[in-house]
Design an enzyme around this catalytic site. Structure first.
Site, PDB file in Angstrom:
ATOM      1  N   ASP A 170      28.975  27.586 -41.456  1.00  0.00           N
ATOM      2  CA  ASP A 170      29.698  27.551 -40.185  1.00  0.00           C
ATOM      3  C   ASP A 170      29.179  26.421 -39.292  1.00  0.00           C
ATOM      4  O   ASP A 170      27.966  26.245 -39.137  1.00  0.00           O
ATOM      5  CB  ASP A 170      29.458  28.899 -39.484  1.00  0.00           C
ATOM      6  CG  ASP A 170      30.257  29.046 -38.210  1.00  0.00           C
ATOM      7  OD1 ASP A 170      31.491  29.143 -38.302  1.00  0.00           O
ATOM      8  OD2 ASP A 170      29.643  29.070 -37.122  1.00  0.00           O
TER       9      ASP A 170
ATOM     10  N   GLU B 147      31.651  23.517 -43.095  1.00  0.00           N
ATOM     11  CA  GLU B 147      32.717  23.434 -42.097  1.00  0.00           C
ATOM     12  C   GLU B 147      32.345  22.245 -41.212  1.00  0.00           C
ATOM     13  O   GLU B 147      31.539  22.369 -40.287  1.00  0.00           O
ATOM     14  CB  GLU B 147      32.798  24.715 -41.259  1.00  0.00           C
ATOM     15  CG  GLU B 147      34.029  24.691 -40.365  1.00  0.00           C
ATOM     16  CD  GLU B 147      33.955  25.549 -39.126  1.00  0.00           C
ATOM     17  OE1 GLU B 147      35.005  25.897 -38.603  1.00  0.00           O
ATOM     18  OE2 GLU B 147      32.843  25.860 -38.638  1.00  0.00           O
TER      19      GLU B 147
ATOM     20  N   ASP C 281      32.494  37.943 -31.989  1.00  0.00           N
ATOM     21  CA  ASP C 281      33.261  36.864 -32.615  1.00  0.00           C
ATOM     22  C   ASP C 281      33.446  37.226 -34.094  1.00  0.00           C
ATOM     23  O   ASP C 281      33.144  36.420 -34.982  1.00  0.00           O
ATOM     24  CB  ASP C 281      32.537  35.523 -32.434  1.00  0.00           C
ATOM     25  CG  ASP C 281      33.335  34.349 -32.998  1.00  0.00           C
ATOM     26  OD1 ASP C 281      34.555  34.513 -33.253  1.00  0.00           O
ATOM     27  OD2 ASP C 281      32.732  33.263 -33.191  1.00  0.00           O
TER      28      ASP C 281
ATOM     29  N   GLN D  17      26.850  33.884 -28.010  1.00  0.00           N
ATOM     30  CA  GLN D  17      26.336  33.080 -29.129  1.00  0.00           C
ATOM     31  C   GLN D  17      25.425  31.939 -28.675  1.00  0.00           C
ATOM     32  O   GLN D  17      25.806  30.759 -28.665  1.00  0.00           O
ATOM     33  CB  GLN D  17      27.518  32.528 -29.946  1.00  0.00           C
ATOM     34  CG  GLN D  17      28.276  33.636 -30.674  1.00  0.00           C
ATOM     35  CD  GLN D  17      29.646  33.188 -31.164  1.00  0.00           C
ATOM     36  OE1 GLN D  17      30.403  32.580 -30.418  1.00  0.00           O
ATOM     37  NE2 GLN D  17      29.977  33.499 -32.402  1.00  0.00           N
TER      38      GLN D  17
ATOM     39  N   LEU E 138      23.891  21.469 -35.513  1.00  0.00           N
ATOM     40  CA  LEU E 138      22.495  21.903 -35.379  1.00  0.00           C
ATOM     41  C   LEU E 138      21.682  21.079 -34.376  1.00  0.00           C
ATOM     42  O   LEU E 138      21.255  21.593 -33.340  1.00  0.00           O
ATOM     43  CB  LEU E 138      21.797  21.910 -36.744  1.00  0.00           C
ATOM     44  CG  LEU E 138      22.455  22.736 -37.854  1.00  0.00           C
ATOM     45  CD1 LEU E 138      21.491  22.953 -39.002  1.00  0.00           C
ATOM     46  CD2 LEU E 138      22.991  24.068 -37.368  1.00  0.00           C
TER      47      LEU E 138
ATOM     48  N   HIS F 299      23.987  29.362 -34.293  1.00  0.00           N
ATOM     49  CA  HIS F 299      23.770  30.302 -33.203  1.00  0.00           C
ATOM     50  C   HIS F 299      23.585  31.698 -33.786  1.00  0.00           C
ATOM     51  O   HIS F 299      23.956  31.946 -34.930  1.00  0.00           O
ATOM     52  CB  HIS F 299      24.960  30.303 -32.242  1.00  0.00           C
ATOM     53  CG  HIS F 299      26.287  30.360 -32.952  1.00  0.00           C
ATOM     54  ND1 HIS F 299      26.998  29.223 -33.282  1.00  0.00           N
ATOM     55  CD2 HIS F 299      27.020  31.393 -33.428  1.00  0.00           C
ATOM     56  CE1 HIS F 299      28.109  29.559 -33.916  1.00  0.00           C
ATOM     57  NE2 HIS F 299      28.150  30.871 -34.028  1.00  0.00           N
TER      58      HIS F 299
ATOM     59  N   ARG G   5      29.265  29.099 -47.490  1.00  0.00           N
ATOM     60  CA  ARG G   5      30.125  28.297 -46.636  1.00  0.00           C
ATOM     61  C   ARG G   5      29.344  28.227 -45.330  1.00  0.00           C
ATOM     62  O   ARG G   5      28.865  29.248 -44.828  1.00  0.00           O
ATOM     63  CB  ARG G   5      31.465  29.000 -46.461  1.00  0.00           C
ATOM     64  CG  ARG G   5      32.409  28.370 -45.436  1.00  0.00           C
ATOM     65  CD  ARG G   5      32.218  28.931 -44.062  1.00  0.00           C
ATOM     66  NE  ARG G   5      33.250  28.489 -43.119  1.00  0.00           N
ATOM     67  CZ  ARG G   5      33.225  28.724 -41.822  1.00  0.00           C
ATOM     68  NH1 ARG G   5      32.220  29.389 -41.279  1.00  0.00           N
ATOM     69  NH2 ARG G   5      34.203  28.311 -41.046  1.00  0.00           N
TER      70      ARG G   5
HETATM   71  C1  NOJ Z   1      33.972  28.604 -36.989  1.00  0.00           C
HETATM   72  C2  NOJ Z   1      34.449  29.906 -37.531  1.00  0.00           C
HETATM   73  O1  NOJ Z   1      35.332  29.695 -38.601  1.00  0.00           O
HETATM   74  C3  NOJ Z   1      35.067  30.661 -36.373  1.00  0.00           C
HETATM   75  O2  NOJ Z   1      35.781  31.782 -36.803  1.00  0.00           O
HETATM   76  C4  NOJ Z   1      33.978  30.995 -35.393  1.00  0.00           C
HETATM   77  O3  NOJ Z   1      34.541  31.619 -34.246  1.00  0.00           O
HETATM   78  C5  NOJ Z   1      33.222  29.737 -34.947  1.00  0.00           C
HETATM   79  N1  NOJ Z   1      32.931  28.847 -36.032  1.00  0.00           N
HETATM   80  C6  NOJ Z   1      31.916  30.090 -34.264  1.00  0.00           C
HETATM   81  O4  NOJ Z   1      30.968  30.552 -35.179  1.00  0.00           O
END
Ligand code: NOJ
Ligand code: CA
Length: 516
Positions: free
Chosen positions: A211, A249, A62, A162, A216, A105, A209
């Protein structure tokens, strides 16, 4: 605001996708030394902060959001020393650097996971979420079974590779396999993340930042459990790294900021949020219904309602971060043409909070649909190499043969490039640079200064005041419209504003920043 680093007030972020920014050693993929060699460009454009997508050791299922080792830079990007040098070189130029923290993850190739998957109990057994036997995959979650000798299935947080880290459950409904988020068996998981944060902060990072910050604690409908954890992180920062920041995020500013304690929360393209109304929205026939689409004629009131409420709710505690795009969505140029984007950038760069611009949006890079790479799927088209110079091989991104590039560059004749835009007048780049410079020189336009709506009508004309004296007026439509006030002391204009007594006629697609 309490415990808010001062630098954030004047921060304008630039998001860098490290694979695709600049290849410093000619192997076809971007790297940290490449970023270092472009810091002057970043500063010249008026950005004074960076967010770099994950650059840690990973099998890249990813694109790096599957971390194998949180303490090691991925060899394809360089070394830990290169990253420390990037921090130093950025700081010399007054640029802050956020890394990407992926706490929800890991990769299934992470050492913690390999230990967790062993049948014999060990200190990592509870680091991930396992059901109580290999046949049991309780409803409501995604599981993998048959992939380890441990007698259980493991929960996923995102893609197949993940597995979800175990921060426990807020409401425990199946005690035979769920652990409370307050249980000491899951405490080491967040302690490990705090350790990761300290490791990079000690090397010079300015924060993270975060994710999927809301992911959680499981079965946590009001996010009380997840917020309890993030408060601990914020406390650590306040006490030991008061200049560092956390950007979530999450896309729910009242919860992320007020409850979980983030300094900033991203406003993403989620339904009914500001950016959806402003940039992305389409009607049932598939035509644009975005505020900045010149032919859509969308009411400014509808666009702003949720945003204004969330701004008010979070006013004393943190900042909302509006973004021009990111690595997960089609680029802005896919939705709006250049004349529309110019106005959209006036808006983005004059709103309160902390703006983020995605690399390449400042020159108008396009979205290029193509085959998926490293789990990108439709997102791959927004992740292509930065376009530096039309006169150089691979547009100056890399000296590698074209078939060795991480992703191909935009091969169209008119692909926008930095060298050409910085050398000419009135380009998208020069427009964005001027707006960035204006924001830096005008405290009214910065993060914490209040916003008040002065005019907001169904024809689309919008006028807001920032601080005491600075006004922004926008007519996004393809027809002239009237602003019910005089425009004085113009700081910046794109389009044309003509005085008519006490009112002003805004020519089609005009944005003006003025003071009185
Ligand atoms: C959000 C991230 O911006 C994205 O690119 C990612 O695939 C997922 N979270 C999983 O970590
Ligand atoms: Ca390289």
């Amino acid at each position: 605001m309490h415990n808010m680093p001062e630098w954030l007030n004047d921060a304008i972020f630039y998001q860098i996708y490290p694979q695709s920014f600049y290849d410093g050693n000619g192997d076809g993929i971007g790297d940290l030394n490449g970023i270092i060699s472009k810091l002057d460009y970043i500063r010249q454009t008026g950005f004074n902060a960076l967010w770099i997508n994950p650059c840690f050791d990973s099998p890249f299922k990813d694109a790096g959001y599957d971390v194998r080792d949180y303490f090691k830079v991925a060899p394809r990007y360089g070394t830990n020393d290169d990253l420390a040098r990037l921090f130093r070189e950025a700081h010399k130029r007054g640029i802050r650097v956020l890394l990407d923290l992926v706490p929800g993850h890991t990769s299934d190739k992470c050492r913690w996971f390999k230990k967790s998957a062993l049948p014999v109990r060990n200190r990592y057994s509870d680091r991930y979420i396992w059901s109580d036997n290999g046949w049991s995959r309780p409803d409501g979650y995604n599981w993998v079974t048959g992939n380890a000798d441990r007698n259980g299935a493991y929960m996923l947080n995102f893609f197949l590779g993940q597995p979800a880290l175990n921060y426990g459950f807020y409401n425990v409904t199946q005690p035979d396999w769920q652990i409370s988020y307050r249980d000491k068996r899951v405490k080491p998981t967040f302690d490990a993340m705090l350790k990761v944060m300290r490791f990079w902060l000690d090397k010079g990072a300015d924060g993270f930042r975060v994710d999927m910050a809301d992911s959680l604690v499981k079965n946590d409908p009001d996010k009380t459990g997840t917020s309890y954890l993030w408060r601990k992180a914020r406390k650590m920062l306040n006490e030991h790294y008061p200049e560092a920041v956390l950007v979530s995020e999450w896309c729910n500013a009242p919860v992320a900021i007020n409850k979980a304690g983030f300094h900033c929360d991203f406003l993403l393209n989620h339904g009914n949020k500001l950016t959806d109304h402003a940039f992305y929205r389409r009607n049932q026939e598939g035509a644009s219904a975005a505020y900045f689409c010149k032919t859509a004629h969308i009411s400014a009131t509808a666009m702003l309602s949720t945003y204004l409420r969330e701004l008010e709710q979070t006013r004393d505690n943190g900042y909302i971060s509006v973004v021009s795009g990111n690595h997960d969505v089609e680029r802005l140029s896919y939705f709006l043409d250049e004349s529309e984007r110019r106005l959209a950038f006036v808006f983005l760069l004059t709103l309160p909070g902390v703006p983020f611009v995605y690399y390449g949006d400042e020159i108008g890079m396009r979205y290029i649909p193509q085959q998926s790479k490293e789990g990108g799927f439709h997102r791959t088209g927004s992740r292509t190499p930065m376009q530096w110079d039309a006169d150089r091989v691979n547009l100056g991104f890399s000296t590698a043969p074209a078939d060795k590039l991480y992703l191909d560059v935009d091969r169209r004749q008119d692909a926008p490039c930095v060298a050409q835009q910085t050398a000419s007048e009135d380009t998208l780049w020069s427009h964005i640079r001027a707006l960035n410079q204006l924001r830096h020189s005008c405290p009214d336009l910065q993060a914490g200064s209040p916003l008040r709506i002065e005019e907001c009508d169904d024809g689309g004309v919008l006028c807001y005041r920032r601080g005491e004296h600075t006004y922004v007026a926008i007519n996004p439509a393809d027809k002239a419209q009237t602003l019910n006030r005089a425009v004085t002391n113009v700081l910046y204009i794109s389009g044309k504003a003509t005085a008519r007594g006490n009112v002003t006629e805004l020519a089609p697609q005009t944005a003006v920043i003025f003071q009185n």
